[in-house]
Design an enzyme around this catalytic site. Structure first.
Site, short mmCIF file in Angstrom:
data_model
loop_
_atom_site.label_atom_id
_atom_site.label_comp_id
_atom_site.label_asym_id
_atom_site.label_seq_id
_atom_site.Cartn_x
_atom_site.Cartn_y
_atom_site.Cartn_z
N SER A 93 28.71 43.34 5.92
CA SER A 93 29.02 42.07 6.58
C SER A 93 29.02 40.88 5.77
O SER A 93 29.53 40.91 4.81
CB SER A 93 27.93 42.09 7.68
OG SER A 93 28.23 40.95 8.70
N GLU A 151 36.79 45.85 7.00
CA GLU A 151 36.25 46.27 8.17
C GLU A 151 35.98 44.62 8.87
O GLU A 151 35.69 43.76 8.07
CB GLU A 151 34.87 46.91 8.17
CG GLU A 151 33.67 46.52 7.45
CD GLU A 151 33.16 45.33 8.15
OE1 GLU A 151 32.95 45.47 9.54
OE2 GLU A 151 32.35 44.57 7.57
N HIS A 190 30.58 47.79 11.27
CA HIS A 190 29.38 47.32 12.09
C HIS A 190 29.10 48.54 13.26
O HIS A 190 29.45 48.05 14.37
CB HIS A 190 29.80 45.86 12.74
CG HIS A 190 29.57 44.83 11.75
ND1 HIS A 190 30.52 44.67 10.78
CD2 HIS A 190 28.91 43.98 11.61
CE1 HIS A 190 30.18 43.55 10.08
NE2 HIS A 190 29.05 42.95 10.74
#
Length: 347
Positions: A143, A247, A317
């Protein structure tokens, strides 16, 4: 060799005539010029816990400690991670100082991030990259941690690890992390998690080939929002001949479209060797919306690149998150949906 020297000499003279320095020419070359590999983890290793971005809950902190303990590691942290400042875990200065403490402390063998969120880009200019280069250590997270992983690779060639933060002991993500960071190395396939049929009905978990084919290159990338945010900065990455992993979470299809379009407008993204999407959880259109779907956006933006590309590998995630190294050579077979490391990521 003589022809090459003559070419370089003529190029340098021509550049000088135009007022361009040799240094500015060198800066356009593919970087980094070296690869720094951290040491493999062993039972008994001391692992520093840091929170370079968002503040975290007591439950998240406890889970991180439990994960490390179950791996046979010695968790270590300073009081800096506990001093919440707004939505951040601490001030920029304190978060940067804590990260540098972990790199410079000879007793610390690796660094695990407690969570991502936001805040890592705020401290990039505060870090001492010379000290980090002198003390290469495993750094793992995902992230917002993409900012650190990318900056360390761009500046130093340091191999970082995109992986779960505090996964449940014995889970898929836990086993994948342990396998990557602790087990003896051999040519490794990064094995995808087998989702049950009910989950596969959700379009964002669908696995599909965007463009078939085989390719290879160094693994780079991570969170799309951070990749886009770092475009044009001193931490921007050269995607040439790389396998780009992507992502994101909770972004509407039009925002995914905008960020992919931004990357496609850069000088090097279009020169990537292949594209590997993880699971972009929460990024599809809402039911009843006339928006493009996530799949339609990805096919529209990526398929015209005409390079091997897939969607739906086990990172992002989600709990079923495999660990992969940034800056290590790998091979992608998009047709058979397989990804293998071709190089030892650790020493």
């Amino acid at each position: 060799m003589a022809k090459r020297r003559d070419f370089i000499k003529k190029t340098t003279l021509a550049a000088a005539a135009l007022g361009i320095t040799t240094k500015s020419i060198a800066q356009t070359e593919t970087y980094p010029q070296q690869t720094l590999k951290p040491k493999r983890l062993q039972k008994g290793s001391m692992v520093g816990l840091v929170a370079p971005g968002y503040a975290f809950s007591p439950e998240t902190f406890t889970k991180s400690i439990q994960t490390l303990s179950s791996l046979g590691m010695k968790p270590y942290y300073t009081d800096r991670v506990l001093n919440q400042k707004g939505y951040l875990s601490n001030t920029d200065e304190e978060r940067a100082a804590d990260l540098m403490h972990m790199f410079s402390n000879p007793k610390v063998d690796a660094i695990f991030c407690i969570r991502g969120g936001y805040g890592c880009t705020r401290i990039l200019d505060m870090l001492d990259y010379d000290i980090i280069a002198q003390n290469p250590k495993i750094l793992i997270g995902y992230s917002d941690i993409t900012a650190l992983l990318q900056a360390f690779y761009v500046k130093l060639g340091l191999v970082g690890f995109h992986g779960a933060m505090g996964p449940e002991p014995k889970s898929y993500a836990y086993k994948q992390m342990k396998r990557m960071l602790m087990k003896p190395w051999k040519n490794k396939a990064l094995k995808n998690y087998e989702f049950d049929q009910e989950i596969q009905k959700n379009p964002v978990f669908e696995r599909y080939v965007i463009t078939p084919g085989k390719t290879s290159g160094k693994l780079v990338g991570g969170n799309l929002s951070l990749m886009a945010a770092m475009t044009g900065t001193t931490y921007d990455i050269d995607y040439t001949n790389c396998l780009v992993c992507i992502e994101d979470v909770g972004e509407a299809p039009y925002r995914i479209d905008r960020m992919l379009t931004q990357l496609l407008s850069t000088k090097t993204f279009k020169n990537a060797a292949g594209i590997i999407f993880g699971v972009c959880k929460g990024c599809d259109k809402k039911e009843g919306s006339d928006s493009f779907s996530l799949k339609e956006v990805i096919m529209d933006r990526i398929a015209p690149m005409n390079i091997p590309a897939v969607y739906g590998m086990s990172f992002g995630h989600l709990k079923e998150n495999f660990t992969f190294p940034i800056g290590i050579k790998a091979s992608l077979d998009a047709t058979s949906f397989t990804l293998e490391l071709n190089e030892e990521p650790l020493t």
